[in-house]
Write an enzyme that holds these catalytic residues in place. Sequence first.
Site, mmCIF file in Angstrom:
data_model
loop_
_atom_site.group_PDB
_atom_site.id
_atom_site.type_symbol
_atom_site.label_atom_id
_atom_site.label_comp_id
_atom_site.label_asym_id
_atom_site.label_seq_id
_atom_site.Cartn_x
_atom_site.Cartn_y
_atom_site.Cartn_z
ATOM 1 N N CYS A 330 -9.339 -2.640 1.391
ATOM 2 C CA CYS A 330 -8.422 -3.686 1.836
ATOM 3 C C CYS A 330 -8.891 -4.274 3.174
ATOM 4 O O CYS A 330 -9.916 -4.926 3.235
ATOM 5 C CB CYS A 330 -6.997 -3.149 1.897
ATOM 6 S SG CYS A 330 -5.737 -4.440 1.854
ATOM 7 N N HIS A 427 -5.806 -0.005 -3.390
ATOM 8 C CA HIS A 427 -5.350 1.236 -2.762
ATOM 9 C C HIS A 427 -4.964 2.252 -3.836
ATOM 10 O O HIS A 427 -4.580 1.886 -4.947
ATOM 11 C CB HIS A 427 -4.110 0.982 -1.915
ATOM 12 C CG HIS A 427 -4.354 0.217 -0.659
ATOM 13 N ND1 HIS A 427 -4.960 0.763 0.438
ATOM 14 C CD2 HIS A 427 -4.043 -1.064 -0.328
ATOM 15 C CE1 HIS A 427 -5.019 -0.136 1.404
ATOM 16 N NE2 HIS A 427 -4.469 -1.248 0.968
#
Length: 483
Positions: A330, A427
């Site tokens: 991310c 994630h």
Amino acid sequence: MTKAIMIQGAGSNVGKSMLVAGIARAWTQQGLRVAPFKPQNMSNNAAVTIDGGEIGRAQALQAMAAGRDPIVDMNPVLLKPESEIGAQVVVQGQRLATVKAREYGKMKATLLPKVLESFYRLAKTADVIIVEGAGSPAEVNLRAGDIANMGFASAARVPVALIGDIDRGGVIAQLVGTHAVLPEDDRALIKAFGINKFRGDTSLFSEGLEIITARTGWASLGIVPWFADAWKLPAEDVMDIASRPGGGIKIAVPRLNRIANFDDLDPLSAMPEVTVDVVPAGRPLPADADLILIPGSKSTIADLAHFRAQGWDIDLQAHVRRGGRVLGICGGYQMLGKTIIDADGIEGAPATVQGLGLLDVVTEMKPEKRLALTDATYIATGDSVAGYEIHIGQTDGPDRARAWLDVDGRSEGATSPDGLIRGCYLHGLFAADAFRCAFLQELGKPVNQSQYGATVSQTLDDLAAHLTDHMDLARLFDLAEEV
């Protein structure tokens, strides 16, 4: 005819989140429909819900303990710090605004209707709601407009059990002092107290319980000894991960100022073969790391500047020259690219900044946030992974041609030409047991495949048994009132 009870703490980090999870599992095992609820949380460790929003990661674990899918009503207000004085305000799962602390002080009272709306909607789905407070109700300077502790308890007429942390010392003063400073109406809402994190012979504190009861009039729920396996549960604070020793595979993780969604580290640190070394500011990235993992960030550009200020960019280049592997997730993925463009000033003043340059990609910040539960396939092995996306920004460039994840036919991630540097937006992928094992074996050291999800579930069972043995859960349930 739903009942509710609120667990508040005599201070921060007294173990409220873990207690709520354990109580939820214990009551669920008794056949009750249990729902966790936290009116207001402050955390950058968020979870994506099945109804398309985000809540605090702790509430997602509590939902798992109760055998439920996480939904936004379990944590209707989430504050995600973006700077020392400001935070993003998420209401019922969606971003509302970014405000400074003083502005939020004025705003929070206006959020109470949304908090109560979520609470009563959740109540329709449960036999009992376990509400978790935030911080301490003894912070009476914050009482005006409060929605996290007594402000909520008073508005919803929910009785309170107050928990003290004996491990930090002064637990009698914690509890009796809270009783002393609370206004009378708030004090009347507290019906019981409990002691958490006791080490040693609990009978040695029996007189302490009597003193607290005599000075407060509150019923005792007992003394909960230290739960040694707490580390096996997803960490609420990155410091909890940093304190765990492990095995010969070393994964170095720079502790960013606004580190976010570090639950990516939990399955790794749970493996006996792995040492997750969370590196604080002022210490170099270790030269013997097998992998440097740059985690998510709530403020990518600011954390990139922090990364450079520590000299970690130099350490990272040395690691790469030695043939070391790098993974960015991310915000970490965005940092690894050549350029980050924030023309709209989403993270602050409009800016275009140079990235770390290890992946040939460019990120352009966009105001729209992507929130999605995502199933994917690890292209190298065909192993399935399930995770979530929670980010602003779009990333593209030549290294995207070497994507390493497939999401329903859509390529995800980027890889350097030599295959040693990777990034992605997904994630939670390390919770997939087969993928985690395959990924770690690529570091050149053997690992045994473990079952992370099963370990977490068993630990919740053990926690429930621990609380059943040491905490008066029957009295706690009797103290809950209909809402």
